[in-house]
Structures are given as structure tokens and as C-alpha cells.
Design an enzyme around this catalytic site. Structure first.
Site, PDB file in Angstrom:
ATOM      1  N   GLY A 134      -5.516  -4.167   7.606  1.00  0.00           N
ATOM      2  CA  GLY A 134      -6.629  -3.242   7.510  1.00  0.00           C
ATOM      3  C   GLY A 134      -7.720  -3.453   8.540  1.00  0.00           C
TER       4      GLY A 134
ATOM      5  N   ARG B  43     -14.712  -5.971  -0.573  1.00  0.00           N
ATOM      6  CA  ARG B  43     -14.031  -5.691   0.701  1.00  0.00           C
ATOM      7  C   ARG B  43     -13.297  -4.337   0.606  1.00  0.00           C
ATOM      8  NH1 ARG B  43      -8.410  -4.546   2.254  1.00  0.00           N
ATOM      9  NH2 ARG B  43      -8.123  -5.222   4.395  1.00  0.00           N
TER      10      ARG B  43
ATOM     11  N   THR C   6      -0.478   1.987   7.074  1.00  0.00           N
ATOM     12  CA  THR C   6      -0.470   0.783   6.236  1.00  0.00           C
ATOM     13  C   THR C   6      -0.383  -0.425   7.152  1.00  0.00           C
ATOM     14  OG1 THR C   6       0.864  -0.476   4.647  1.00  0.00           O
ATOM     15  CG2 THR C   6       2.025   1.158   5.933  1.00  0.00           C
ATOM     16  N   GLY C   7      -0.862  -1.550   6.682  1.00  0.00           N
ATOM     17  CA  GLY C   7      -0.802  -2.765   7.493  1.00  0.00           C
ATOM     18  C   GLY C   7      -2.123  -3.495   7.473  1.00  0.00           C
TER      19      GLY C   7
ATOM     20  N   THR D 260       0.874  -1.181   0.000  1.00  0.00           N
ATOM     21  CA  THR D 260       0.000   0.000   0.000  1.00  0.00           C
ATOM     22  C   THR D 260       0.904   1.222   0.000  1.00  0.00           C
ATOM     23  OG1 THR D 260      -1.820  -1.088   1.109  1.00  0.00           O
ATOM     24  CG2 THR D 260      -1.576   1.276   1.545  1.00  0.00           C
TER      25      THR D 260
ATOM     26  N   GLY E 268     -10.759  -2.016   3.031  1.00  0.00           N
ATOM     27  CA  GLY E 268      -9.991  -2.020   4.272  1.00  0.00           C
ATOM     28  C   GLY E 268      -9.911  -0.639   4.885  1.00  0.00           C
TER      29      GLY E 268
HETATM   30  N1  ASP Z   1      -4.097  -1.663   4.875  1.00  0.00           N
HETATM   31  C1  ASP Z   1      -4.221  -2.278   3.580  1.00  0.00           C
HETATM   32  C2  ASP Z   1      -5.545  -2.997   3.511  1.00  0.00           C
HETATM   33  O1  ASP Z   1      -5.908  -3.659   4.462  1.00  0.00           O
HETATM   34  C3  ASP Z   1      -3.119  -3.217   3.268  1.00  0.00           C
HETATM   35  C4  ASP Z   1      -1.723  -2.638   3.417  1.00  0.00           C
HETATM   36  O2  ASP Z   1      -1.552  -1.602   4.031  1.00  0.00           O
HETATM   37  O3  ASP Z   1      -0.783  -3.235   2.898  1.00  0.00           O
HETATM   38  O4  ASP Z   1      -6.193  -2.955   2.492  1.00  0.00           O
END
Ligand code: ASP
Length: 301
Positions: free
Chosen positions: A224, A198, A221-222, A170, A200
Site C-alpha cells: 500500500g 493506518r 492490490t499489493g 485484499t 493504505g
Molecule cells: N494494498 C493493501 C494495503 O496496503 C494490501 C493488499 O493489497 O494486500 O492495505
């Protein structure tokens, strides 16, 4: 005149050695593009948009072209841009025919009375504002088709989950411009094999992104579904309001995410004074930053 600041990230995950250079180079290019805009007097919103456009166009990241496919084998993209001066936000979610969703997020921010548009409505709005729709297949690359075939045979419980070992990426940016205004933006293809529809944390105000001139600007980020529970970007801004410096606020927000949800993630932060912070609980996060005091960009990975 305030001192400009720009930070960009390319996602928090376990970046394999062979992709490190590409992630670094992508972050550096995005930083340079956004910084060039800021140096010419662009707003923080503009700088975040152009930096994220560059990241979306780079297939190494999970945003724009090269994004993960969902269970149906389609790319569905989410993006958000927030203006810290007005708190107005523009977000799009689950769009399939926008090559650069951050561009439409900016259009929603500036031209819509709404804060978020999803799916075909977001695409309709983009067309009304002069954006050409792409063919959804233009966003699909071979690496993602291979991953999709691999993940398709996994159990329902495994598919669509955030897996730090899997390619993620992301992207996001936070900026402070010469007027002292703050902005933040985030763009993503979401998780691999996610359920169709979906959405996030990334395009949700306060979760994947927040900006308020009175406190700071954050892109997250991370994982979701866990980040949403914590309203992570706003939680980090609240810690700035409570007196923490950006680095401490970022570290605390990521630590509490782990304690309360066992979620993994990362954040980039700039505060109203132009101080910066970045923290992550995943093995890596690609990010790059530049301030008016540094002659060269700092790229971390
Ligand atoms: N946060 C993003 C999601 O869940 C994924 C990511 O940050 O890599 O869509």
C-alpha cells in the site's frame, strides 16, 4: 449494447499451495454473483459491489470477516467504489463495525456529497442509511488472532509491513456493463499489525482503485505505501489514455512500481472497449474474469 465484462481479484501475495483452492473457489463464486447481476442488466457499480460483498464474506480473503488485526488487536476495514460514468466515488476507511464496508462505500457513492468518510463518521452515515452495525468481534477469526500473537513480538519496523509471504488477500472488482459504463471497487483489512488508524492505498481514489468511462477501470492490490507513491490505479488508466492496451498498461504500471519504489503489487484492468488485462509482481494473484465472448469464467492462480 456494449458487451459486459467482469474481473475480480483476491489479492497479490505468495499464496501457499494449501490455500490455492479456497482462493480460486472464492474468486469463482464472486465472479458468478457479479456476472449474474450484470446478465440481469445491473450497472457496473452494482456488479462490482455484489462481487466484493461475496469476497468480503469469505474468510480466506483479507477483507470483511477474516481480515488482519491491527496492533491493538482490532479489525479496521477500508473500501472504495468508483463510478466511471460520473467519476463519483464512495470510500470508507478505518471502520470497525461494518461487516461489509463495500456496502457503505456504495451508499457514500450514491447518497453523500462527500467522496470518503472514515471511522465513526462512516459508521454513523451507514446507520443513517439503514445499515446495522456489527460487533467488531464478529469480524475476528482464530487464524488472525494466532497471527497477531506471532507478529506482536516482532520489532516495530517489521510489524504492519506488507509481507507477500504472509496471508494477504485484499479484494477487488472491475466491470463494464451493457451500457458501456465502467466501475471499480476495492476492499481490504490492510496489513497485519498495522498501526491503528493506518490507511493504505486501497480506499484512496487513484491509488487502489480508479474508473473513468473514457479510459478504463482498475483495482490494485499489493504494498500500500508504495502503491500510494505511484497513484497506481490512475497511472494504469493514464497508460490506457496514452494508447496502451489493458494488458500492456497493467504490466507497465506494475513494472514502474517496482522500478521506482521496489514495491510489489498487482492490478486488474478493463478498458472502455471492454478489453481486459491483469499483471502482478508478487508470486501469485488470485483473479477470475468473464467476458460476453467467453462461455465459462477464467480463473487464474
Ligand atoms: N494494498 C493493501 C494495503 O496496503 C494490501 C493488499 O493489497 O494486500 O492495505
Amino acid at each position: 449494447m456494449a458487451k459486459p465484462v467482469l474481473i475480480v481479484h483476491g489479492g497479490a501475495w505468495e499464496i501457499p499451495a494449501e490455500q490455492v483452492e479456497a482462493c480460486r473457489a472464492g474468486c469463482r463464486r464472486a465472479l458468478e454473483r457479479g456476472w449474474a447481476a450484470l446478465a440481469k442488466g445491473a450497472s457496473a457499480v452494482e456488479a462490482c459491489e455484489v462481487a466484493i460483498l461475496e469476497l468480503e464474506d469469505d474468510p480466506v480473503f483479507d477483507a470483511g470477516i477474516g481480515s488482519h488485526l491491527n496492533r491493538d488487536g482490532r479489525v479496521q476495514l477500508d473500501a472504495i467504489l468508483m463510478d466511471g460514468r460520473t467519476l463519483k466515488t464512495g470510500a470508507v476507511a478505518a471502520v470497525e463495525r461494518l461487516r461489509n464496508p463495500i456496502q457503505t462505500a456504495r451508499l457514500v457513492l450514491e447518497h453523500s456529497e462527500h467522496m470518503m468518510l472514515v471511522g465513526p463518521g462512516a459508521e454513523q452515515f451507514a446507520v443513517e442509511r439503514g445499515v446495522s452495525l456489527c460487533n467488531p468481534s464478529e469480524l475476528v477469526i482464530a487464524r488472525e488472532v494466532e497471527l497477531w500473537y506471532k507478529r506482536k513480538h516482532e520489532s516495530d519496523a517489521g510489524r504492519g509491513r506488507f509481507q507477500p509471504k504472509e496471508r494477504l488477500g485484499t479484494v477487488g472488482a472491475v466491470a463494464r456493463d451493457a451500457q458501456g459504463n465502467l466501475a471499480a471497487g476495492t476492499s481490504t483489512g490492510g496489513t497485519a499489525c498495522k498501526y491503528p488508524g493506518r490507511v493504505g492505498d486501497s480506499p484512496l481514489i487513484g491509488c487502489g482503485c480508479y474508473a473513468d468511462n473514457q479510459t478504463g477501470a482498475v483495482s490494485a492490490t499489493g504494498q500500500g505505501e508504495e502503491i500510494m507513491k505511484m497513484v497506481l490505479a490512475k497511472a494504469a488508466c493514464d497508460r490506457l489514455a496514452g494508447g496502451l492496451e489493458p494488458q500492456a498498461a497493467a504490466e507497465k504500471a506494475v513494472a514502474v512500481l517496482g522500478e521506482r519504489t521496489e514495491g510489489l503489487g498487482g492490478l486488474i484492468v478493463v478498458d472502455a472497449q471492454g478489453r481486459v488485462g491483469a499483471a502482478f509482481s508478487t508470486p501469485n494473484m488470485a483473479y477470475a474474469l468473464r467476458t460476453a465472448d467467453s462461455a465459462d469464467p477464467v480463473v487464474r492462480l
